[in-house]
Write a protein that holds these residues in place. Structure first.
Motif, PDB file in Angstrom:
ATOM      1  N   GLU A 177      53.881  43.658  30.310  1.00  0.00           N
ATOM      2  CA  GLU A 177      53.228  44.034  31.569  1.00  0.00           C
ATOM      3  C   GLU A 177      54.261  44.619  32.543  1.00  0.00           C
ATOM      4  O   GLU A 177      54.021  45.639  33.183  1.00  0.00           O
ATOM      5  N   GLU A 178      55.419  43.993  32.617  1.00  0.00           N
ATOM      6  CA  GLU A 178      56.476  44.468  33.518  1.00  0.00           C
ATOM      7  C   GLU A 178      56.957  45.863  33.120  1.00  0.00           C
ATOM      8  O   GLU A 178      57.091  46.748  33.964  1.00  0.00           O
TER       9      GLU A 178
ATOM     10  N   CYS B  85      54.348  48.479  33.980  1.00  0.00           N
ATOM     11  CA  CYS B  85      54.373  48.759  35.419  1.00  0.00           C
ATOM     12  C   CYS B  85      55.539  49.665  35.782  1.00  0.00           C
ATOM     13  O   CYS B  85      55.377  50.619  36.555  1.00  0.00           O
ATOM     14  N   LEU B  86      56.709  49.373  35.246  1.00  0.00           N
ATOM     15  CA  LEU B  86      57.888  50.189  35.546  1.00  0.00           C
ATOM     16  C   LEU B  86      57.705  51.629  35.071  1.00  0.00           C
ATOM     17  O   LEU B  86      58.037  52.570  35.791  1.00  0.00           O
TER      18      LEU B  86
ATOM     19  N   THR C  18      54.493  44.611  42.569  1.00  0.00           N
ATOM     20  CA  THR C  18      53.578  43.893  41.700  1.00  0.00           C
ATOM     21  C   THR C  18      53.892  44.201  40.245  1.00  0.00           C
ATOM     22  O   THR C  18      54.258  45.322  39.915  1.00  0.00           O
ATOM     23  N   TRP C  19      53.795  43.197  39.409  1.00  0.00           N
ATOM     24  CA  TRP C  19      54.045  43.371  37.984  1.00  0.00           C
ATOM     25  C   TRP C  19      52.767  43.181  37.186  1.00  0.00           C
ATOM     26  O   TRP C  19      52.796  42.875  36.012  1.00  0.00           O
ATOM     27  N   LYS C  20      51.637  43.365  37.841  1.00  0.00           N
ATOM     28  CA  LYS C  20      50.352  43.317  37.156  1.00  0.00           C
ATOM     29  C   LYS C  20      49.830  44.740  37.112  1.00  0.00           C
ATOM     30  O   LYS C  20      49.556  45.344  38.147  1.00  0.00           O
ATOM     31  N   TYR C  21      49.690  45.261  35.916  1.00  0.00           N
ATOM     32  CA  TYR C  21      49.364  46.667  35.732  1.00  0.00           C
ATOM     33  C   TYR C  21      48.083  47.077  36.459  1.00  0.00           C
ATOM     34  O   TYR C  21      48.059  48.068  37.173  1.00  0.00           O
TER      35      TYR C  21
END
Length: 104
Positions: free
Chosen positions: A47-48, A51-52, A71-74
């Motif tokens: 997930e991280e 996101c990146l 936020t690290w929640k897509y």
């Protein structure tokens, strides 16, 4: 999924690596991002990481705004980017409208 020759898979992987939002609306950009990301699974393995990668490919002004949310929640990241894009577009429209009023 249909069989794709390795050369085609590599071409799609390169497309994902070079993907940029440019003038595409976030919702359309996200669909392309998801579609092409399956050809570079190592870049979106968590997930991280997803996101990146998504943030990295956004328009610069949107990337800077969205990065503030950390936020690290897509799903939340995509929603935040789409929301900011709408707000910024509305602000630009208002500014154009008020400039036209001043010019008249």
């Amino acid at each position: 999924m249909k069989f794709l020759p390795p050369v085609v898979r590599e071409k799609l992987r390169v497309q994902f690596c070079q993907l940029k939002q440019l003038n595409t609306p976030v919702v359309e950009f996200e669909a392309v991002f998801i579609s092409l990301s399956r050809f570079a699974p190592e870049l979106v393995v968590s997930e991280e990481r997803r996101c990146l990668e998504f943030e990295k490919k956004l328009r610069t002004w949107l990337k800077l705004r969205v990065a503030e949310s950390m936020t690290w929640k897509y799903g939340c990241l995509v929603d935040a980017a789409a929301h900011l894009e709408i707000i910024m577009h509305e602000d630009e429209e208002r500014m154009r409208g008020s400039k036209r009023s001043q010019d008249s």
